[in-house]
Write a protein that holds these residues in place. Sequence first.
Motif, PDB file in Angstrom:
ATOM      1  N   SER A 299       0.827  -1.205   0.000  1.00 52.92           N
ATOM      2  CA  SER A 299       0.000   0.000   0.000  1.00 52.92           C
ATOM      3  C   SER A 299       0.862   1.257   0.000  1.00 52.92           C
ATOM      4  O   SER A 299       0.626   2.191  -0.775  1.00 52.92           O
ATOM      5  CB  SER A 299      -0.934  -0.005   1.216  1.00 52.92           C
ATOM      6  OG  SER A 299      -1.641   1.225   1.319  1.00 52.92           O
ATOM      7  N   LEU A 300       1.860   1.297   0.863  1.00 57.50           N
ATOM      8  CA  LEU A 300       2.705   2.493   0.975  1.00 57.50           C
ATOM      9  C   LEU A 300       3.450   2.781  -0.323  1.00 57.50           C
ATOM     10  O   LEU A 300       3.573   3.936  -0.750  1.00 57.50           O
ATOM     11  CB  LEU A 300       3.691   2.321   2.131  1.00 57.50           C
ATOM     12  CG  LEU A 300       3.083   2.334   3.536  1.00 57.50           C
ATOM     13  CD1 LEU A 300       4.105   1.884   4.564  1.00 57.50           C
ATOM     14  CD2 LEU A 300       2.561   3.720   3.880  1.00 57.50           C
ATOM     15  N   VAL A 301       3.946   1.732  -0.981  1.00 57.11           N
ATOM     16  CA  VAL A 301       4.699   1.924  -2.218  1.00 57.11           C
ATOM     17  C   VAL A 301       3.757   2.281  -3.370  1.00 57.11           C
ATOM     18  O   VAL A 301       4.033   3.191  -4.161  1.00 57.11           O
ATOM     19  CB  VAL A 301       5.533   0.676  -2.551  1.00 57.11           C
ATOM     20  CG1 VAL A 301       6.173   0.806  -3.939  1.00 57.11           C
ATOM     21  CG2 VAL A 301       6.609   0.463  -1.493  1.00 57.11           C
ATOM     22  N   ALA A 302       2.634   1.566  -3.475  1.00 57.40           N
ATOM     23  CA  ALA A 302       1.688   1.836  -4.561  1.00 57.40           C
ATOM     24  C   ALA A 302       1.123   3.248  -4.479  1.00 57.40           C
ATOM     25  O   ALA A 302       0.846   3.881  -5.506  1.00 57.40           O
ATOM     26  CB  ALA A 302       0.550   0.813  -4.530  1.00 57.40           C
ATOM     27  N   ARG A 303       0.973   3.767  -3.260  1.00 64.66           N
ATOM     28  CA  ARG A 303       0.440   5.121  -3.075  1.00 64.66           C
ATOM     29  C   ARG A 303       1.506   6.192  -3.272  1.00 64.66           C
ATOM     30  O   ARG A 303       1.200   7.383  -3.266  1.00 64.66           O
ATOM     31  CB  ARG A 303      -0.152   5.257  -1.673  1.00 64.66           C
ATOM     32  CG  ARG A 303      -1.426   4.455  -1.445  1.00 64.66           C
ATOM     33  CD  ARG A 303      -1.689   4.254   0.031  1.00 64.66           C
ATOM     34  NE  ARG A 303      -1.765   5.524   0.756  1.00 64.66           N
ATOM     35  CZ  ARG A 303      -1.632   5.639   2.078  1.00 64.66           C
ATOM     36  NH1 ARG A 303      -1.394   4.556   2.813  1.00 64.66           N
ATOM     37  NH2 ARG A 303      -1.732   6.818   2.652  1.00 64.66           N
TER      38      ARG A 303
ATOM     39  N   SER B 167      -5.661  -3.662  -7.370  1.00 59.45           N
ATOM     40  CA  SER B 167      -6.052  -3.258  -8.717  1.00 59.45           C
ATOM     41  C   SER B 167      -4.846  -3.348  -9.639  1.00 59.45           C
ATOM     42  O   SER B 167      -3.690  -3.373  -9.183  1.00 59.45           O
ATOM     43  CB  SER B 167      -6.585  -1.825  -8.710  1.00 59.45           C
ATOM     44  OG  SER B 167      -5.543  -0.905  -8.399  1.00 59.45           O
ATOM     45  N   GLN B 168      -5.089  -3.370 -10.960  1.00 60.44           N
ATOM     46  CA  GLN B 168      -3.981  -3.460 -11.905  1.00 60.44           C
ATOM     47  C   GLN B 168      -3.091  -2.237 -11.823  1.00 60.44           C
ATOM     48  O   GLN B 168      -1.858  -2.342 -11.941  1.00 60.44           O
ATOM     49  CB  GLN B 168      -4.521  -3.620 -13.337  1.00 60.44           C
ATOM     50  CG  GLN B 168      -3.449  -4.003 -14.334  1.00 60.44           C
ATOM     51  CD  GLN B 168      -2.758  -5.313 -13.990  1.00 60.44           C
ATOM     52  OE1 GLN B 168      -3.417  -6.324 -13.756  1.00 60.44           O
ATOM     53  NE2 GLN B 168      -1.428  -5.301 -13.925  1.00 60.44           N
TER      54      GLN B 168
ATOM     55  N   LEU C 129       3.588  -0.952  -8.103  1.00 60.47           N
ATOM     56  CA  LEU C 129       4.535  -1.753  -7.323  1.00 60.47           C
ATOM     57  C   LEU C 129       5.631  -2.316  -8.221  1.00 60.47           C
ATOM     58  O   LEU C 129       6.820  -2.245  -7.900  1.00 60.47           O
ATOM     59  CB  LEU C 129       3.809  -2.930  -6.652  1.00 60.47           C
ATOM     60  CG  LEU C 129       3.047  -2.682  -5.363  1.00 60.47           C
ATOM     61  CD1 LEU C 129       2.451  -3.997  -4.881  1.00 60.47           C
ATOM     62  CD2 LEU C 129       3.951  -2.097  -4.306  1.00 60.47           C
ATOM     63  N   GLY C 130       5.211  -2.907  -9.346  1.00 59.01           N
ATOM     64  CA  GLY C 130       6.179  -3.510 -10.253  1.00 59.01           C
ATOM     65  C   GLY C 130       7.206  -2.510 -10.748  1.00 59.01           C
ATOM     66  O   GLY C 130       8.400  -2.827 -10.850  1.00 59.01           O
TER      67      GLY C 130
END
Length: 331
Positions: free
Chosen positions: A211-215, A281-282, A288-289
Amino acid sequence: MSIRTVGIVGTGVIGASWTGLFLAHGLRVIVADPAPGAEEKLASYLESIWPALETMDSSGVPQADSDSPYSASLSNYQFVGATLGRHYKDVDFLQENAPERTDLKTKLLAEIDAAVRPDVVIASSSSGIPSSKFISQCQHPERVLIGHPFNPPHLMPLVEVVPHSNTSASAISNAMDFYESVGRRPVHIKEEVPGFVANRLQAALCNEAYSLVARGVVTAQDLDACVTTSLGPRWAMVGPFLANAMGGGGGSEGFKHLLEHLGPASRIWVEDMQEHKFDWSQDSIDALGSSVSDELQGKDVQELEQKRDNDLVKFFKIKGVRRTSFHGIAL
């Protein structure tokens, strides 16, 4: 209970690693896997990990410099094909490592249960499926349980021993004793829960990390640094409960003091984490990727894995010596 011969069913990463560990402790290992090329892959893998295994003493604690101090040899295993077949009767302990599919495990466990001696414990390396989900066709389900290692089993000491509601006390005790005899740290998980314990802890931390990285709060590289330079080393030595007790001043009163002191603030943190849970979600997965790709840029993953394993050997040597020095109390 005398265990001299172990049966291994399935030689993927986990089964192959178990094989190396058992060989390193002077056991005979009979191995089966139906996958094409499994025999060759196993032989290559065992050759690659044997130097690390030769630096371990009989308790499974790595040593600094030593020739192999036990009667252990790569020649002590026998690959017998797609199934153990007639060799089932020869094993004193069975470690199953099939893919995480309930239907496959149900069929396989029924075959194993019908063929091994009645006194033999059947342990599954299942990483999340409780054994109660795949024992319906077993004649003797009371000797079936989970023996879930942390990857790779030849280096990581933890084994989660998870019985189902009808597993016998003797099967639990025999499994615990056996894993301890090969230098592992068995933990008796007293109730079946999906994912058991270690993977649930990992999932909780990883989901917040995702969550922290995706945000965009932090990069993957800096998130990893937050773990490896703070929580990781501390928890590796004492775990979260003892760390909290020490942080609160020591002893059970220190633990309660820390909860009372940080409790109100941590509840706010948890509420925020629940509000911003990783949504899978994608877009989030792509974010993240991308961040992980940035962290891996210019790095060789195989070299990273080798360094990780070498450092684990050194770490467990230090931790093992310390544990011995303080009479079994990890400080």
